[in-house]
Design an enzyme around this catalytic site. Structure first.
Site, short mmCIF file in Angstrom:
data_model
loop_
_atom_site.label_atom_id
_atom_site.label_comp_id
_atom_site.label_asym_id
_atom_site.label_seq_id
_atom_site.Cartn_x
_atom_site.Cartn_y
_atom_site.Cartn_z
N SER A 343 0.84 -1.12 0.03
CA SER A 343 0.04 -0.12 0.11
C SER A 343 0.89 1.16 0.01
O SER A 343 0.61 2.03 -0.77
CB SER A 343 -1.10 -0.04 1.37
OG SER A 343 -1.59 1.20 1.28
N TRP A 346 2.42 1.56 -3.30
CA TRP A 346 1.48 1.98 -4.44
C TRP A 346 1.33 3.61 -4.16
O TRP A 346 1.38 4.15 -5.17
CB TRP A 346 0.17 1.20 -4.11
CG TRP A 346 -0.77 1.67 -5.19
CD1 TRP A 346 -1.03 0.96 -6.35
CD2 TRP A 346 -1.73 2.73 -4.91
NE1 TRP A 346 -2.11 1.56 -6.83
CE2 TRP A 346 -2.70 2.55 -6.13
CE3 TRP A 346 -2.05 3.96 -4.03
CZ2 TRP A 346 -3.72 3.41 -6.20
CZ3 TRP A 346 -3.32 4.59 -4.09
CH2 TRP A 346 -3.97 4.18 -5.20
N HIS A 347 1.29 4.05 -3.20
CA HIS A 347 1.17 5.62 -2.86
C HIS A 347 2.26 6.26 -3.57
O HIS A 347 2.04 7.49 -3.95
CB HIS A 347 0.98 5.70 -1.50
CG HIS A 347 -0.57 5.67 -1.25
ND1 HIS A 347 -0.95 4.53 -0.62
CD2 HIS A 347 -1.71 6.36 -1.20
CE1 HIS A 347 -2.30 4.47 -0.31
NE2 HIS A 347 -2.69 5.67 -0.76
N GLY A 348 3.27 5.74 -3.18
CA GLY A 348 4.59 6.60 -3.92
C GLY A 348 5.76 5.90 -3.92
O GLY A 348 6.05 5.13 -2.98
N PHE A 540 -0.63 9.77 -7.61
CA PHE A 540 -0.10 8.33 -7.56
C PHE A 540 -0.74 7.41 -8.74
O PHE A 540 -0.69 6.42 -8.88
CB PHE A 540 -1.17 7.65 -6.25
CG PHE A 540 -0.79 8.39 -5.09
CD1 PHE A 540 0.47 9.05 -4.81
CD2 PHE A 540 -1.77 8.94 -4.31
CE1 PHE A 540 0.72 9.60 -3.71
CE2 PHE A 540 -1.76 9.71 -3.12
CZ PHE A 540 -0.38 10.25 -2.98
#
Lengths: 540, 81
Positions: A343, A346-348, A540
C-alpha cells in the site's frame, strides 16, 4: 484536466453531458461511444502523450482477457498461467514507469552504485488503472464476466469520472449499470450529481487548498533541517491530515457526482475516516476501494496459502482469540505488514511512503493483537465499547496524524524532525504578539518555557482557527453520503435506520432551500478557484 | 446435505472460531453483519470449512463470496480435494 478547473466545469462537462443526453434520446450505443470519446479527450488533455503511453497496456490487457475467456473452461491450468502472465505484465508496466528511478536511487544509496537515474514520464493515473485491469483479468479468469465487447471494456477502463484517481472499480459493479443506463436526462440523477460535485468542489477549494498553503512551508523548513517548535509541528501534522482528508473527500464526492450525471453510481471510497475508533476501522473508511483491492488480491491469497499449509500439516483452524504468538506473527502480522508495505509503495516511490505503509502495518497488527487480548482483560464487550470509545478514538486519531507526517514530508529526516517537534524536543514557541495579548496567561506560558518568537501572530491564529473549524466539520458533522443517503449517492449506500436529529434536519432533499444553499456552496467553490491545485491523489 | 444443514454447520464453525454462541448465520448474512468477522477470521473460517466439507475453493471465489448463501452454494457445487 482537473475537476476543479474552469475549463472542466464550464467548457468540458456541460457540452459532454448535453451531447450525451441528446444522443442518448436516440441511441444508447451512440451515447456510450460518445462517453468513451469524451473520456479519451479528458485523459489526453493535460498531456496527449499519456494516451500513447497507456494505450499499449489497455490493448494488451484486452487481448489477454479475450484469450482467457476463450481458454478458461477448456484448459484451466493454461488459463492460470495466462492470468499470472497478465498480472506480471501489469506489475512490470507499473514498475517500469513508477519505480525504476526510485529503484536506481535506492541502489545508489545502499551500494553506492553510481547508476544514472532513468527519466520516465509517469502516465496519469497509472496506479489506479493498473489495479483496475488486474481485477478485470482476475474476474475474467474466475468466470465472473460472461461476455464483453471492446467497447464495454474501453468504457470500463476509460470512464473519465474515475480514471485518474479512482475509486478502483470492478467490471462486475460497473457494466450492469452501463447496460441499463437510460443515457437520458434524469432530474434526480442530475440534481444529486450536481450536489455531490459542488460539495466536493467546496471541500477541495475552500477547505483543503488554503490549509495546504499554510503547512507547505513548515514541511519544507523541516526537510531543510530547521527545527519546528511544538505548536508549529502540530500545525503541520494536523494541517496536512486535514488537507488530505478534505482533498480526497472532495475528489471522491466530485467523482461520485460526475458519474451520477451520467446515471452511474460509483462505489463508496471515503466515509469519515477520522471518526474511526480503531486503525482497522480507519482503513475500512479511508480509500475503501484500495483497501478492498489489497485485501482481496494480496492479503487474502497470502493468508489463505499460509493457513492451508498449516492445515495440511495437521494444525486445524482454531479460535481466533486463542491464537498463539507464533501463529499471530506468521498468519496475521506478516501478511498484514507486507500488504501495507505494498500500500505504501503504491502511494509513492519513496522511502517516506514505504515507512508510512510499514507504520500502518504495525499499527494494524497492534490493533489486531488488542482485539485478541482485550476480551481476557475486559470481558464485558458492551461496557468496553461504551467506556473505552473516547480513548480508542483519540488513540486512532493521534496514530493517523503521526503517520501522516511521513506521507507529506519530502524526506524521512524531515518527518523525524517534525515528530521530534511534536513531542517537544525543540521546545514550545508562540508568536510574541500573541503572548503579549494573553496578558497574565502569556506570562505564565513564558514561565512554563514557551519561547516568544518573531513569527506572525495573525498567521498562527489563522492556522489554529482553520484547523479547529476543519476538525469540527470532519468530526462533528454528517458526511455527504449521510446527507444524501435517501438518494443512494453511491453503490450500496442505504439510509441509516434511525437518523439522528441533526441529520433529519439537514438531510439533502430537492427543495428550494437546498437549491439556494447549494448555489451558494457552488459559487463559493468556484470563486475560490484561483491558481490550480491538483488533487493530492492524482500524483499516484 | 441440505442447504439448511450446511448453513447450520457453517454457523457452528464460526461460533467456535469467534467464541460467540449468539451467532446465527442466514443465507443473507454478510461479514459486516457479524462483529469480529474480519479478514483474518474470514480466511480462518474458509480453511476450516474446506476441511469440514473436504472441498477447496478457488481464491477468486473466496474473495468474492457476497454472503453465507454464496458459500453454501459453492460447497454444494464444490470440487472434492
Amino acid at each position: 484536466m482537473l475537476f476543479n478547473s474552469y475549463i472542466f466545469i464550464f467548457a468540458f462537462l456541460p457540452p459532454v453531458l448535453a451531447v450525451f443526453y441528446v444522443l442518448g434520446a436516440r441511441s444508447r450505443e451512440a451515447a456510450l461511444s460518445w462517453l468513451i470519446a469524451a473520456s479519451l479527450l479528458f485523459y489526453a488533455w493535460w498531456r496527449p502523450l499519456n494516451i500513447l503511453l497507456i494505450a499499449p497496456s489497455i490493448l494488451i490487457n484486452y487481448g489477454i482477457a479475450c484469450y482467457l475467456k476463450r481458454i478458461g473452461h477448456s484448459n484451466p491450468a493454461h488459463a492460470r498461467v495466462v492470468l499470472i502472465g497478465g498480472v506480471v505484465f501489469n506489475l512490470c508496466f507499473l514498475g517500469y514507469f513508477k519505480y525504476i528511478a526510485f529503484g536506481e536511487q535506492a541502489l545508489n544509496d545502499i551500494f553506492d552504485a553510481g547508476l544514472p537515474l532513468t527519466q520516465v514520464i509517469l502516465p496519469l493515473g497509472i496506479s489506479f488503472i493498473t489495479f483496475q485491469k488486474i481485477a478485470f483479468l482476475v474476474d475474467v479468469h474466475a468466470g465472473r464476466i460472461e461476455r464483453f465487447t471492446f467497447r464495454e471494456y474501453a468504457l470500463f477502463v476509460l470512464f473519465f469520472p474515475q480514471i485518474i484517481a479512482g475509486p478502483i472499480v470492478h467490471y462486475r459493479e460497473m457494466m450492469p449499470q452501463f447496460k441499463v443506463a437510460s443515457c437520458r436526462f434524469d432530474a434526480e440523477d442530475v440534481s444529486v450529481g450536481i450536489s455531490l460535485f459542488f460539495f466536493g468542489l467546496a471541500k477541495k477549494s475552500i477547505l483543503a487548498d488554503p490549509i495546504g498553503r499554510v503547512i507547505g512551508p513548515l514541511y519544507d523548513h523541516a526537510a531543510s533541517g530547521v527545527p519546528q517548535s511544538l505548536a508549529d509541528a502540530w500545525i503541520a501534522a494536523l494541517g496536512f491530515t486535514l488537507q488530505i482528508y478534505f482533498d480526497f473527500s472532495g475528489y471522491c464526492d466530485m467523482a461520485l457526482g460526475i458519474a451520477r450525471l451520467f446515471g452511474i453510481k460509483l462505489p463508496v471510497n471515503f466515509n469519515s475516516p477520522l471518526k474511526a475508533r480503531s486503525v482497522i476501522d480507519f482503513w475500512a473508511r479511508w480509500h475503501i476501494t484500495l483497501t478492498r483491492f489489497l485485501t482481496a488480491y494480496i492479503y487474502m491469497p497470502m493468508t489463505l496459502y499460509l493457513m492451508r499449509r498449516r492445515a495440511a500439516n495437521g494444525q486445524p483452524a482454531r479460535r481466533t482469540r486463542d491464537a498463539k504468538v507464533a501463529t499471530f506473527l506468521g498468519l496475521l502480522a506478516v501478511p498484514t505488514i507486507l500488504t501495507m508495505l505494498v500500500s505504501g509503495l503504491w502511494h509513492g516511490a519513496g522511502y517516506t511512503f514505504i515507512l508510512w505503509g510499514l507504520l500502518h502495518g504495525l499499527l494494524l497488527c497492534v490493533n489486531h493483537a488488542w482485539r485478541l487480548i482485550r476480551p481476557r482483560i475486559w470481558p464485558d464487550t458492551a461496557s468496553y465499547n461504551r467506556l473505552a470509545a473516547p480513548a480508542a478514538f483519540m488513540l486512532t486519531f493521534l496514530s493517523v496524524v503521526f503517520a501522516m507526517v511521513l506521507f507529506r514530508s519530502p524526506t524521512v529526516a524531515g518527518a523525524a524532525m517534525l515528530w521530534k517537534g511534536m513531542i517537544g524536543v525543540y521546545g514550545a514557541a508562540m508568536p510574541r504578539a500573541i503572548l503579549s495579548h494573553l496578558g497574565p496567561i502569556g506570562g505564565l506560558l513564558v514561565q512554563l518555557g514557551v519561547q516568544p518568537a518573531w513569527t506572525s501572530g495573525t498567521m498562527f491564529v489563522g492556522a489554529a482557527a482553520r484547523i479547529g473549524v476543519l476538525l469540527f466539520i470532519a468530526l462533528a458533522l454528517p458526511n455527504t453520503l449521510e446527507l444524501l443517503a435517501l438518494y443512494q449517492p453511491a453503490l450500496g449506500v442505504k439510509p441509516a435506520g434511525a437518523p439522528g436529529r441533526l441529520l433529519r434536519f439537514v438531510a439533502w432533499k430537492p427543495t428550494g432551500t437546498w437549491a439556494v444553499s447549494l448555489a451558494c456552496v457552488a459559487l463559493a467553490g468556484i470563486l475560490s478557484l484561483g491558481e490550480l491545485h491538483e488533487f493530492l491523489y492524482w500524483r499516484f | 446435505m441440505t442447504e439448511q444443514k450446511t448453513l447450520a454447520t457453517l454457523t457452528l464453525i464460526l461460533r467456535d472460531l469467534l467464541g460467540d454462541n449468539n451467532i446465527d448465520l442466514t443465507m443473507q448474512t454478510t461479514r459486516d453483519d457479524v462483529p469480529g468477522w474480519d479478514s483474518f477470521t474470514y480466511v480462518n473460517f474458509i480453511v476450516a470449512v474446506e476441511a469440514e466439507f473436504r472441498v477447496k475453493f478457488r481464491i477468486a471465489d473466496v474473495e468474492s463470496f457476497s454472503d453465507a448463501g454464496a458459500i453454501v452454494a459453492a460447497i454444494a457445487a464444490g470440487r472434492p480435494r
